[in-house]
Design an enzyme around this catalytic site. Structure first.
Site, mmCIF file in Angstrom:
data_model
loop_
_atom_site.group_PDB
_atom_site.id
_atom_site.type_symbol
_atom_site.label_atom_id
_atom_site.label_comp_id
_atom_site.label_asym_id
_atom_site.label_seq_id
_atom_site.Cartn_x
_atom_site.Cartn_y
_atom_site.Cartn_z
ATOM 1 N N HIS A 98 25.203 -2.237 27.362
ATOM 2 C CA HIS A 98 26.822 -2.017 27.420
ATOM 3 C C HIS A 98 27.475 -1.265 28.535
ATOM 4 O O HIS A 98 26.730 -0.347 28.895
ATOM 5 C CB HIS A 98 27.415 -1.599 26.045
ATOM 6 C CG HIS A 98 26.772 -0.088 25.606
ATOM 7 N ND1 HIS A 98 25.354 0.125 25.186
ATOM 8 C CD2 HIS A 98 27.238 1.129 25.709
ATOM 9 C CE1 HIS A 98 25.189 1.417 25.036
ATOM 10 N NE2 HIS A 98 26.243 2.158 25.336
ATOM 11 N N LEU A 99 28.567 -1.805 29.074
ATOM 12 C CA LEU A 99 29.115 -1.172 30.202
ATOM 13 C C LEU A 99 30.353 -0.399 29.720
ATOM 14 O O LEU A 99 31.114 -1.022 28.827
ATOM 15 C CB LEU A 99 29.597 -2.455 31.135
ATOM 16 C CG LEU A 99 30.307 -1.834 32.543
ATOM 17 C CD1 LEU A 99 29.574 -1.336 33.328
ATOM 18 C CD2 LEU A 99 30.867 -3.191 32.931
#
Length: 196
Positions: A98-99
């Site tokens: 996840h960014l």
């Protein structure tokens, strides 16, 4: 068992379309359930990639697509790109790549500890471009040493917008509120889901 359920919580959230702020064939943007700033989004791939340590050069196109989604969600908030940090935690605590797309104000009741602050304001936070450059150069993302991580987690609390330093998170949060109040541009809250 509880920790495992918490660690896999992103996958559950990802699989429920009601949580999607933006959704494409490649990935989705969701709001962080425990935001550490006024605006805090997570951009996740639909492909099952557990973490940054599973990335290969063949994932570069996917990473660029995720970055494009992060730019899209910033535009939706009516904020400027410079008002945000985009990157990954060097020591991810949850399963599924996840960014983070997080506003630099860091004004949130969920920001409670020095570890929270330092996870976004030291080398524990890897900017998107740095991670991509590292992946291109080395072919993979290396884990940091445990002692170095502990040192970063205990780093002195310092404002990300000026030279103010303090020993307590409550003092830092009061200081950050002053910055927010002085800010010329005000971002709007995003309340409507959008599909592209």
């Amino acid at each position: 068992m509880k920790k495992s359920n918490w660690a896999t919580g992103l996958i559950t959230t990802l699989n429920d379309p009601i949580n999607h702020v933006i959704s494409t064939e490649i990935g989705v943007v969701i709001k962080d359930k425990y935001p550490k700033a006024k605006h805090h989004f997570l951009v996740l791939p639909k492909d099952d990639i557990p973490s940054i340590f599973h990335l290969k050069p063949s994932h570069l196109d996917l990473l660029y697509e995720l970055h494009l989604l992060s730019i899209n969600v910033i535009e939706v908030t009516n904020c400027q790109r410079d008002d945000f940090k985009i990157g990954f935690h060097a020591q991810p605590s949850m399963q599924r790549l996840h960014l983070h797309v997080i506003s630099k104000d860091f004004v949130s009741p969920c920001l409670k500890t020095k570890k929270h602050w330092n996870s976004f304001n030291t080398k524990l936070f890897v900017p998107f471009d740095d991670l991509v450059d590292n992946l291109k150069k080395n072919g993979r993302i290396e884990k940091m040493g445990i002692e170095y991580i502990k040192t970063l987690e205990l780093t002195e609390l310092k404002c990300n917008q000026c030279n103010y330093k303090t020993k307590t998170v409550p003092d830092l949060k009061k200081h950050l509120l002053n910055h927010l109040e002085k800010s010329e541009s005000e971002c709007i809250d995003y309340t409507v889901n959008k599909k592209i």
